[in-house]
Design a protein around this motif. Structure first.
Motif, PDB file in Angstrom:
ATOM      1  N   GLU A 457      51.422 -14.389  35.413  1.00  0.00           N
ATOM      2  CA  GLU A 457      51.991 -14.464  36.762  1.00  0.00           C
ATOM      3  C   GLU A 457      53.448 -14.014  36.821  1.00  0.00           C
ATOM      4  O   GLU A 457      53.819 -13.221  37.692  1.00  0.00           O
ATOM      5  CB  GLU A 457      51.879 -15.908  37.292  1.00  0.00           C
ATOM      6  N   VAL A 458      54.284 -14.523  35.921  1.00  0.00           N
ATOM      7  CA  VAL A 458      55.725 -14.253  35.999  1.00  0.00           C
ATOM      8  C   VAL A 458      56.074 -12.928  35.332  1.00  0.00           C
ATOM      9  O   VAL A 458      56.760 -12.076  35.920  1.00  0.00           O
ATOM     10  CB  VAL A 458      56.540 -15.405  35.367  1.00  0.00           C
ATOM     11  N   SER A 459      55.613 -12.730  34.085  1.00  0.00           N
ATOM     12  CA  SER A 459      56.013 -11.544  33.322  1.00  0.00           C
ATOM     13  C   SER A 459      55.253 -10.295  33.724  1.00  0.00           C
ATOM     14  O   SER A 459      55.559  -9.202  33.223  1.00  0.00           O
ATOM     15  CB  SER A 459      55.827 -11.796  31.822  1.00  0.00           C
ATOM     16  N   THR A 460      54.274 -10.432  34.589  1.00  0.00           N
ATOM     17  CA  THR A 460      53.550  -9.247  35.076  1.00  0.00           C
ATOM     18  C   THR A 460      53.701  -9.126  36.587  1.00  0.00           C
ATOM     19  O   THR A 460      54.379  -8.229  37.083  1.00  0.00           O
ATOM     20  CB  THR A 460      52.063  -9.305  34.690  1.00  0.00           C
ATOM     21  N   HIS A 461      53.094 -10.048  37.339  1.00  0.00           N
ATOM     22  CA  HIS A 461      53.080  -9.886  38.795  1.00  0.00           C
ATOM     23  C   HIS A 461      54.482  -9.963  39.402  1.00  0.00           C
ATOM     24  O   HIS A 461      54.861  -9.105  40.205  1.00  0.00           O
ATOM     25  CB  HIS A 461      52.172 -10.940  39.430  1.00  0.00           C
ATOM     26  N   LEU A 462      55.250 -10.971  39.044  1.00  0.00           N
ATOM     27  CA  LEU A 462      56.598 -11.084  39.608  1.00  0.00           C
ATOM     28  C   LEU A 462      57.521 -10.002  39.067  1.00  0.00           C
ATOM     29  O   LEU A 462      58.328  -9.423  39.803  1.00  0.00           O
ATOM     30  CB  LEU A 462      57.182 -12.475  39.314  1.00  0.00           C
ATOM     31  N   LEU A 463      57.413  -9.711  37.785  1.00  0.00           N
ATOM     32  CA  LEU A 463      58.292  -8.708  37.183  1.00  0.00           C
ATOM     33  C   LEU A 463      58.070  -7.327  37.799  1.00  0.00           C
ATOM     34  O   LEU A 463      59.032  -6.633  38.151  1.00  0.00           O
ATOM     35  CB  LEU A 463      58.076  -8.681  35.674  1.00  0.00           C
ATOM     36  N   THR A 464      56.818  -6.904  37.932  1.00  0.00           N
ATOM     37  CA  THR A 464      56.565  -5.583  38.508  1.00  0.00           C
ATOM     38  C   THR A 464      56.933  -5.549  39.991  1.00  0.00           C
ATOM     39  O   THR A 464      57.367  -4.506  40.502  1.00  0.00           O
ATOM     40  CB  THR A 464      55.097  -5.177  38.324  1.00  0.00           C
ATOM     41  N   TYR A 465      56.786  -6.675  40.682  1.00  0.00           N
ATOM     42  CA  TYR A 465      57.206  -6.732  42.082  1.00  0.00           C
ATOM     43  C   TYR A 465      58.702  -6.468  42.192  1.00  0.00           C
ATOM     44  O   TYR A 465      59.143  -5.644  42.996  1.00  0.00           O
ATOM     45  CB  TYR A 465      56.857  -8.093  42.684  1.00  0.00           C
ATOM     46  N   PHE A 466      59.504  -7.152  41.383  1.00  0.00           N
ATOM     47  CA  PHE A 466      60.948  -6.969  41.473  1.00  0.00           C
ATOM     48  C   PHE A 466      61.391  -5.623  40.918  1.00  0.00           C
ATOM     49  O   PHE A 466      62.353  -5.029  41.417  1.00  0.00           O
ATOM     50  CB  PHE A 466      61.685  -8.132  40.806  1.00  0.00           C
ATOM     51  N   ASN A 467      60.710  -5.099  39.911  1.00  0.00           N
ATOM     52  CA  ASN A 467      61.003  -3.735  39.469  1.00  0.00           C
ATOM     53  C   ASN A 467      60.758  -2.744  40.605  1.00  0.00           C
ATOM     54  O   ASN A 467      61.542  -1.818  40.824  1.00  0.00           O
ATOM     55  CB  ASN A 467      60.141  -3.367  38.261  1.00  0.00           C
ATOM     56  N   GLY A 468      59.657  -2.926  41.305  1.00  0.00           N
ATOM     57  CA  GLY A 468      59.349  -2.042  42.422  1.00  0.00           C
ATOM     58  C   GLY A 468      60.343  -2.155  43.552  1.00  0.00           C
ATOM     59  O   GLY A 468      60.671  -1.158  44.222  1.00  0.00           O
ATOM     60  N   ALA A 494      48.532  -9.090  29.077  1.00  0.00           N
ATOM     61  CA  ALA A 494      49.627  -9.974  28.670  1.00  0.00           C
ATOM     62  C   ALA A 494      49.083 -11.230  28.003  1.00  0.00           C
ATOM     63  O   ALA A 494      49.634 -11.708  27.003  1.00  0.00           O
ATOM     64  CB  ALA A 494      50.479 -10.343  29.888  1.00  0.00           C
ATOM     65  N   GLU A 495      47.997 -11.781  28.535  1.00  0.00           N
ATOM     66  CA  GLU A 495      47.392 -12.964  27.926  1.00  0.00           C
ATOM     67  C   GLU A 495      46.950 -12.664  26.492  1.00  0.00           C
ATOM     68  O   GLU A 495      47.135 -13.486  25.585  1.00  0.00           O
ATOM     69  CB  GLU A 495      46.196 -13.420  28.763  1.00  0.00           C
ATOM     70  N   HIS A 496      46.364 -11.476  26.296  1.00  0.00           N
ATOM     71  CA  HIS A 496      45.931 -11.102  24.945  1.00  0.00           C
ATOM     72  C   HIS A 496      47.123 -10.933  24.012  1.00  0.00           C
ATOM     73  O   HIS A 496      47.077 -11.359  22.843  1.00  0.00           O
ATOM     74  CB  HIS A 496      45.122  -9.808  25.009  1.00  0.00           C
ATOM     75  N   LEU A 497      48.206 -10.340  24.516  1.00  0.00           N
ATOM     76  CA  LEU A 497      49.357 -10.050  23.660  1.00  0.00           C
ATOM     77  C   LEU A 497      50.152 -11.294  23.291  1.00  0.00           C
ATOM     78  O   LEU A 497      50.993 -11.246  22.389  1.00  0.00           O
ATOM     79  CB  LEU A 497      50.268  -9.021  24.333  1.00  0.00           C
TER      80      LEU A 497
END
Length: 642
Positions: A457-468, A494-497
């Motif tokens: 949620e944070v390191s993918t969805h929120l991060l890409t939102y703010f990058n965009g 991300a969950e796998h990594l």
């Protein structure tokens, strides 16, 4: 002003010619209006000019729409501007570009309504439509630059509508019929200038009425843009000292007015509603209690928040945006696809809780194909049900604390990371909405999955939102069309990594596919619930949530994209695709070629934030394996093996 009132001649002031020449000498881009509603846009980074001369002002002149795709062009209404004045301007620009680059390409383009002999196949019933192009060059130019002309011919032949384009090379004056060359007073173009004419057959018009077929013209324009870019790259690479390493670098390096207005307008309209929140039940706890009390025999009644927007009104604003007037076909294509997607979303909101909702969902997300269904069944066969009854759980409050800690960590790296997290009663599990992580107050999760979900949620969805949000093209923050599939693929990766992708999570992703597939086939809520509960052995509450997600709103097929997004992303990595560019904003894999072109033109910036988990030992160990080729089935087998 009607054509009969147009003055016969207008001139171009000497000071404008001098200003253009001075700007090009200094390496500055020039964007100026010309008399007679003409326009001049020149970029000294690309020693080329696309030119069109027309007789009268025509707001929807097709040739004007074709040349404005170039980073450097001159649109000059021929009858309104005295030929010597226009010649002086073109000659001054040409000489300055040659001085800087050693050579330059001048391509004059016009529309040929009736080529003789005929060229291309117009849009007639029952016949394949083929574009038609005639390339014109003086005999000496054609001989001298034969390899360049061969590239041009080959590129134009790649323009394919119903059939490949018909193309011919004519040795003759590279100017429209009955119009004198701008270099006639000089006896020809100056040394280093390759002057080419391109006549485009008007195959996009109705042969009987002369009316334009808009979609056919847009497709012709898009493909012709690619052909002209490839031709220009071959010329610049072989005949000039300009360092243009890739065709994708050639194009406008800033949004025009229509592009800026459309980009901002789409982002604003997208932020006016939260599609996922609007189609999610707001009474999940009560519905679950009632369903459990009925011994899972009575279909639950779901409730939804009243719509805060009028879908019809937003559609009116949506189609008032000047997307069709954008010069750059790449930007226009990205925004047009997003406009179509938002149109479908608004239709679905208007159809919420009606039989029309499900067909709209299938239009938007599709339905699982045979390959995805087979993958889901194989995953469920490989992975046995987990004993979740005795698995330590974490409450929503504990998860909220962990998510906020991760948000603070990103904010320390970048003060612009203005994300938030909060508990809510109107979401079913977890949901990211416009920079906020919304957590269902009654949500709980296995303790060993907390880090995985935080990075999901944070390191993918929120991060890409703010990058965009930090990009010059604002739609990368609001979301390009179809971005959700890649988003969920990245989030599951991300969950796998972080070693948090377990058997039960993969089983859940597979079950979502089966649940979604059951709805278009006519399954009721109870049918889907029993499929998951009795055939695939999910516990009652899990089966309820999976079923609710698939049936919400009237039938919602979005949940298939988690497994599909993961499979597509793993295939992208195995094919040599890079991971870093995918964090630039809310994008889809389909957008990557266009976004790469915009990046090469400095219209998109590198992602300011990268996920922290990419630098962990586990991620560093697993990424090389993914690049060698891994499928979701491989992940499942590794998990099942212990």
């Amino acid at each position: 002003m009607p054509p009969e009132q147009i003055p016969e001649f207008e001139t171009i002031p000497d000071r404008l010619v001098d200003a253009v020449a001075s700007a090009l000498e200094q390496g500055r881009r020039v964007r100026r209006g010309l008399p007679g509603a003409g326009r001049l846009v020149l970029d000294p980074a690309f020693p080329l000019i696309h030119l069109h001369r027309r007789d009268v002002v025509q707001p929807h002149d097709e040739a004007a729409r074709l040349i404005c795709m170039s980073p450097s062009y001159i649109l000059a209404p021929g009858r309104r501007v005295a030929a010597p004045a226009l010649a002086s301007l073109v000659q001054a620009a040409t000489l300055r570009l040659i001085e800087r680059a050693g050579a330059m390409l001048l391509l004059e383009l016009w529309i040929d309504d009736a080529p003789d002999p005929p060229l291309g196949h117009p849009a007639e019933p029952g016949e394949a439509i083929a574009a038609g192009f005639e390339l014109l060059a003086s005999p000496s130019a054609a001989d001298e630059a034969e390899p360049i002309f061969q590239v041009m011919l080959d590129a134009l032949r790649q323009v394919t509508l119903d059939a490949p384009a018909q193309v011919r090379l004519t040795r003759g004056a590279p100017v429209p019929p009955n119009i004198e060359s701008l270099f006639a007073p000089l006896g020809g173009p100056p040394p280093g200038c390759l002057h080419v004419g391109l006549a485009v057959s008007a195959i996009y018009r109705n042969p009987e009425t002369g009316n334009r077929y808009p979609r056919l013209f847009h497709e012709l324009r898009r493909q012709l843009h690619t052909a002209l870019v490839e031709s220009a790259h071959a010329f610049l690479r072989t005949r000039t000292n300009t360092q243009v390493h890739h065709p994708l670098s050639i194009g406008p390096r800033r949004l025009d007015r229509a592009g800026r207005h459309s980009d901002r307008g789409l982002a604003r309209l997208g932020n006016a509603f939260d599609f996922l929140l609007e189609v999610s039940p707001c009474n999940k706890p009560q519905a679950w209690q009632a369903f459990e009390a009925s011994n899972h025999e009575r279909e639950p009644a779901f409730q939804y928040k009243p719509l805060a927007i009028d879908p019809a009104l937003l559609k009116r604003h949506l189609y008032n945006l000047p997307i069709d007037d954008i010069d750059d076909p790449l930007v226009a294509g990205l925004l047009e696809r997003r406009r179509t997607e938002m149109d479908r979303q608004l239709t679905m909101l208007a159809d919420r809780n009606t039989p029309a909702f499900l067909p709209g969902s299938v239009q938007l997300y599709g339905r699982p194909d045979a390959g995805l269904l087979d993958l889901a069944h194989q995953l469920l066969a490989i992975l046995p049900p987990a004993d979740t009854e005795h698995t330590p759980q974490v409450s929503a409050h504990r998860f909220l604390d962990r998510a906020r800690a991760q948000i603070r960590a990103y904010r320390e790296r970048d003060a612009g990371f203005h994300a938030s997290a909060q508990l809510r009663d109107d979401v079913t599990t977890l949901l990211v909405s416009q920079g906020s992580l919304l957590i269902a107050r009654d949500y709980h999760m296995p303790a060993h999955r907390v880090d995985a979900l935080v990075h999901h949620e944070v390191s993918t969805h929120l991060l890409t939102y703010f990058n965009g949000q930090r990009q010059p093209l604002r739609q990368l923050g609001a979301g390009l069309a179809g971005y959700e599939s890649l988003q969920e693929g990245l989030a599951v990766l991300a969950e796998h990594l972080v070693a948090g992708l377990d058997a039960e999570r993969l089983r859940t992703l597979a079950a979502r596919v089966l649940a979604v597939a059951s709805v278009p086939d006519g399954a009721t809520f109870l049918d889907t619930f029993r499929l998951l509960r009795h055939e695939h052995h999910f516990d009652a509450e899990q089966a309820f949530i999976l079923t609710m997600r698939a049936h919400r709103g009237g039938g919602f097929t979005k949940d298939m994209i988690y497994l599909k997004g993961l499979a597509d992303l793993l295939a992208h990595l195995a094919a040599g695709g890079q991971l870093d560019p995918l964090y630039v904003g809310l994008i889809s894999l389909e957008d990557l070629p266009a976004l790469e072109a915009l990046r090469r033109r400095d219209m998109i910036d590198p992602a300011p934030l990268k996920p922290v988990y990419l630098s962990t030992p586990t991620a560093r160990e697993r990424m090389p394996q993914l690049r060698r080729g891994v499928t979701p089935l491989d992940l499942a087998r590794d998990i099942a093996a212990g």
